[in-house]
Write a protein that holds these residues in place. Structure first.
Motif, PDB file in Angstrom:
ATOM      1  N   HIS A   9      74.440 -49.595  25.360  1.00 27.84           N
ATOM      2  CA  HIS A   9      73.077 -49.937  24.961  1.00 27.84           C
ATOM      3  C   HIS A   9      73.077 -50.208  23.458  1.00 27.84           C
ATOM      4  CE1 HIS A   9      71.477 -48.785  28.856  1.00 27.84           C
ATOM      5  NE2 HIS A   9      72.361 -47.803  28.812  1.00 27.84           N
ATOM      6  N   GLY A  10      72.348 -51.218  23.070  1.00 23.93           N
ATOM      7  CA  GLY A  10      72.257 -51.565  21.667  1.00 23.93           C
ATOM      8  C   GLY A  10      70.805 -51.770  21.261  1.00 23.93           C
ATOM      9  N   VAL A  42      68.817 -62.509  30.348  1.00 24.79           N
ATOM     10  CA  VAL A  42      70.187 -62.063  30.612  1.00 24.79           C
ATOM     11  C   VAL A  42      71.131 -63.214  30.304  1.00 24.79           C
ATOM     12  CG1 VAL A  42      71.804 -61.143  32.310  1.00 24.79           C
ATOM     13  CG2 VAL A  42      69.384 -60.515  32.437  1.00 24.79           C
ATOM     14  N   ILE A  43      72.126 -62.911  29.473  1.00 24.93           N
ATOM     15  CA  ILE A  43      73.162 -63.876  29.132  1.00 24.93           C
ATOM     16  C   ILE A  43      74.422 -63.460  29.883  1.00 24.93           C
ATOM     17  CG2 ILE A  43      74.575 -64.830  27.282  1.00 24.93           C
ATOM     18  CD1 ILE A  43      72.171 -64.228  25.407  1.00 24.93           C
ATOM     19  N   CYS A  50      74.749 -59.458  29.220  1.00 28.48           N
ATOM     20  CA  CYS A  50      73.914 -58.675  28.315  1.00 28.48           C
ATOM     21  C   CYS A  50      72.447 -59.010  28.590  1.00 28.48           C
ATOM     22  CB  CYS A  50      74.254 -58.966  26.859  1.00 28.48           C
ATOM     23  SG  CYS A  50      73.438 -57.829  25.707  1.00 28.48           S
ATOM     24  N   ALA A  51      71.676 -57.972  28.910  1.00 29.83           N
ATOM     25  CA  ALA A  51      70.234 -58.120  29.114  1.00 29.83           C
ATOM     26  C   ALA A  51      69.531 -57.785  27.808  1.00 29.83           C
ATOM     27  CB  ALA A  51      69.764 -57.193  30.231  1.00 29.83           C
ATOM     28  N   LEU A  52      68.543 -58.586  27.458  1.00 27.99           N
ATOM     29  CA  LEU A  52      67.802 -58.394  26.213  1.00 27.99           C
ATOM     30  C   LEU A  52      66.321 -58.232  26.517  1.00 27.99           C
ATOM     31  CD1 LEU A  52      69.871 -61.207  25.608  1.00 27.99           C
ATOM     32  CD2 LEU A  52      69.684 -59.932  23.493  1.00 27.99           C
ATOM     33  N   ALA A  63      74.450 -54.085  27.634  1.00 25.88           N
ATOM     34  CA  ALA A  63      75.669 -54.850  27.886  1.00 25.88           C
ATOM     35  C   ALA A  63      76.449 -54.232  29.036  1.00 25.88           C
ATOM     36  CB  ALA A  63      76.532 -54.882  26.630  1.00 25.88           C
ATOM     37  N   VAL A  64      77.007 -55.082  29.881  1.00 21.81           N
ATOM     38  CA  VAL A  64      77.838 -54.656  31.003  1.00 21.81           C
ATOM     39  C   VAL A  64      79.103 -55.505  30.972  1.00 21.81           C
ATOM     40  CG1 VAL A  64      77.990 -54.426  33.511  1.00 21.81           C
ATOM     41  CG2 VAL A  64      75.785 -54.133  32.382  1.00 21.81           C
ATOM     42  N   GLY A  65      80.260 -54.834  31.066  1.00 23.83           N
ATOM     43  CA  GLY A  65      81.520 -55.560  31.089  1.00 23.83           C
ATOM     44  C   GLY A  65      82.207 -55.429  32.432  1.00 23.83           C
TER      45      GLY A  65
END
Length: 96
Positions: A9-10, A42-43, A50-52, A63-65
């Motif tokens: 999370h950012g 979501v990108i 990454c959801a914003l 962010a999810v990897g």
């Protein structure tokens, strides 16, 4: 992606989150798939997503990897671009 993928999370403390999301989508949307609803953008990168979400005082990132390396790449790409866009205001993405 399922719950076994690494996440982070950012937060970017700014009241201009919507402007930064628009700038990010314009830049990354040329090479990446972008989904946008009224509340979330979501990108999708090749190694994760990454959801914003914006609020009055912050831009929140989730962010999810695909794996740990993918997560680091998502954080570096999305966070790095946001920080460059916000450089003149001295803003940084804080990940946890």
């Amino acid at each position: 992606m399922n719950d076994t993928h690494p996440t982070a999370h950012g937060v970017l403390q700014t009241g201009d989150g919507a402007r930064y999301v628009k700038q990010l989508v314009s830049h990354l949307g040329r090479r990446s798939r972008v989904e946008s609803t009224g509340e979330e953008t979501v990108i999708h990168l090749t190694v994760g997503s990454c959801a914003l979400r914006t609020t009055d005082r912050a831009l929140h990132l989730h962010a999810v990897g695909d794996d740990a390396e993918g997560l680091a790449t998502v954080q570096r790409v999305v966070g790095g671009h946001l920080e460059r866009f916000a450089q003149r205001h001295g803003l940084r993405v804080v990940w946890s």
